[in-house]
Design an enzyme around this catalytic site. Structure first.
Site, PDB file in Angstrom:
ATOM      1  N   GLU A 284      47.743  41.873  41.929  1.00 55.28           N
ATOM      2  CA  GLU A 284      47.732  41.875  43.672  1.00 55.28           C
ATOM      3  C   GLU A 284      47.815  43.067  43.791  1.00 55.28           C
ATOM      4  OE1 GLU A 284      51.194  39.809  44.558  1.00 55.28           O
ATOM      5  OE2 GLU A 284      50.083  38.644  45.029  1.00 55.28           O
TER       6      GLU A 284
ATOM      7  N   ALA B  43      56.051  41.079  40.264  1.00 57.09           N
ATOM      8  CA  ALA B  43      57.257  41.767  41.157  1.00 57.09           C
ATOM      9  C   ALA B  43      58.798  41.878  40.406  1.00 57.09           C
ATOM     10  CB  ALA B  43      57.432  40.950  42.348  1.00 57.09           C
TER      11      ALA B  43
ATOM     12  N   GLU C 184      53.044  32.792  40.457  1.00 58.75           N
ATOM     13  CA  GLU C 184      54.628  32.315  41.750  1.00 58.75           C
ATOM     14  C   GLU C 184      55.048  31.877  41.259  1.00 58.75           C
ATOM     15  OE1 GLU C 184      51.778  34.458  41.643  1.00 58.75           O
ATOM     16  OE2 GLU C 184      52.361  36.434  42.754  1.00 58.75           O
TER      17      GLU C 184
ATOM     18  N   GLY D 125      52.933  40.083  41.676  1.00 57.43           N
ATOM     19  CA  GLY D 125      52.500  41.695  41.691  1.00 57.43           C
ATOM     20  C   GLY D 125      51.454  42.830  41.419  1.00 57.43           C
TER      21      GLY D 125
END
Ligand code: DAK
Length: 274
Positions: free
Chosen positions: A128, A80, A148, A125
């Site tokens: 993911e 992200a 993270e 992300g």
């Protein structure tokens, strides 16, 4: 990646702001996350573009397979976009997470096989996103991780759950709580990726696999994915009943008649998707 060398252009690409949706060959879609300056980090707009691109593929009855990759040769997606979300309020963070959750779920639910081509960093992300595809092909330069905890947050796009289901609780929790990154060979060993391929050959090998899928009975491929997708959260017996019902349904198709006739006549099947 040298994708221009190995794919025959048959349809114009659709350019969103942050992703490119290409159809290099009939029925084969290629979605490229296209922010190479920030290693294809996912900001809000990029996740929305992914959702729009997936929606566009889902409305094409001729779609056979979707490949997902990252622009450039350094990253699939490095996570992200940390810069964009650093000052989010709790509500913005929640909305971002839920928006991505829906976008990735729609990708997962696409009625055709989806394959992530991981050509470099695949973190947070990005991992993911890759895990939301049906399987992952990794280049030998791929690096996976859920870092993270280094940023003081938990995964926000389903990583704690999808990683758990892919590699088991013990390995998932080790990776999630240490932030340790794994290279392609270890990712293969723990079951996160299906194959490791030399970087220069990744697109070519993926296209070979995509062509193979596109050559099969299209209805059967779609229904097989649907049964696997729906059955994975059911108890085994009922999932098998669902499979039996869908198996019966295939006997209403021209493809079943053609596929079995071709076998008896010892010739390749000519499927029409009907
Ligand atoms: N976000 C923003 N920019 C990024 C980025 C990222 N994730 N990753 C890389 N970049 C940018 C760098 O800032 C740099 O930009 P400039 O300085 O050139 O302007 C450019 O991409 C090139 O990166 P580097 O210069 O750092 O390149 P290196 O080869 O030195 O290092 C690296 C590559 C991948 C090891 C490094 O860039 C790195 O560590 N990147 C961050 C990896 C990371 O931590 N990813 C996970 C992010 S967290 C949520 C909760 C959680 C999340 C989301 C939502 N909710 C509850 C809403 C978290 C999700 C994550 O993915």
């Amino acid at each position: 990646m040298a994708q221009q060398n190995v794919v025959r252009k048959e349809a114009a690409s659709v350019a969103f702001e942050n992703v490119i949706l290409d159809q290099p060959e009939t029925g084969i879609y290629l979605l490229t996350i296209n922010r190479p300056k920030v290693l294809n980090a996912l900001n809000w707009d990029t996740v929305e573009d992914i959702e729009r691109a997936v929606q566009s593929v889902s409305t094409d009855p001729g779609a056979r397979v979707l490949l997902v990759t990252g622009a450039g040769d350094r990253a699939f997606v490095a996570g992200a976009d940390i810069t964009a979300m650093a000052n989010y309020t709790p509500m913005q963070a929640k909305d971002y997470s839920l928006m991505a959750l829906h976008a990735f779920r729609n990708l997962e639910d696409l009625p055709i096989p989806t394959v992530a081509l991981v050509n470099g960093y695949c973190l947070g992300g990005g991992c993911e996103l890759a895990m939301s595809c049906d399987w992952i092909l990794a280049s030998d330069k791929a690096v996976f991780g859920q870092p993270e905890v280094n940023l003081g947050v938990t995964p926000g796009f389903g990583g704690s759950q999808r990683l758990l289901r892919m590699v088991g609780k013990a390995m998932a929790l080790e990776l999630l709580t240490t932030g340790r990154q794994v290279k392609a060979d270890e990712a293969l060993r723990i079951g996160l990726v299906n194959h490791v391929i030399p970087a220069a050959e990744l697109m070519e090998k993926a296209m070979e696999q995509a062509r193979l899928i596109a050559s099969k009975g299209p209805v059967a491929v779609r229904l097989t994915k649907e049964v696997a997708q729906r059955g994975q959260d059911m108890d085994l017996f009922n999932a098998c009943v669902l499979e039996g019902e869908v198996f019966g349904l295939t006997f209403s198709t021209d493809d079943q008649k053609e596929g079995m006739r071709a076998f008896v006549e010892k010739r390749p099947a000519r499927f029409t998707g009907k």
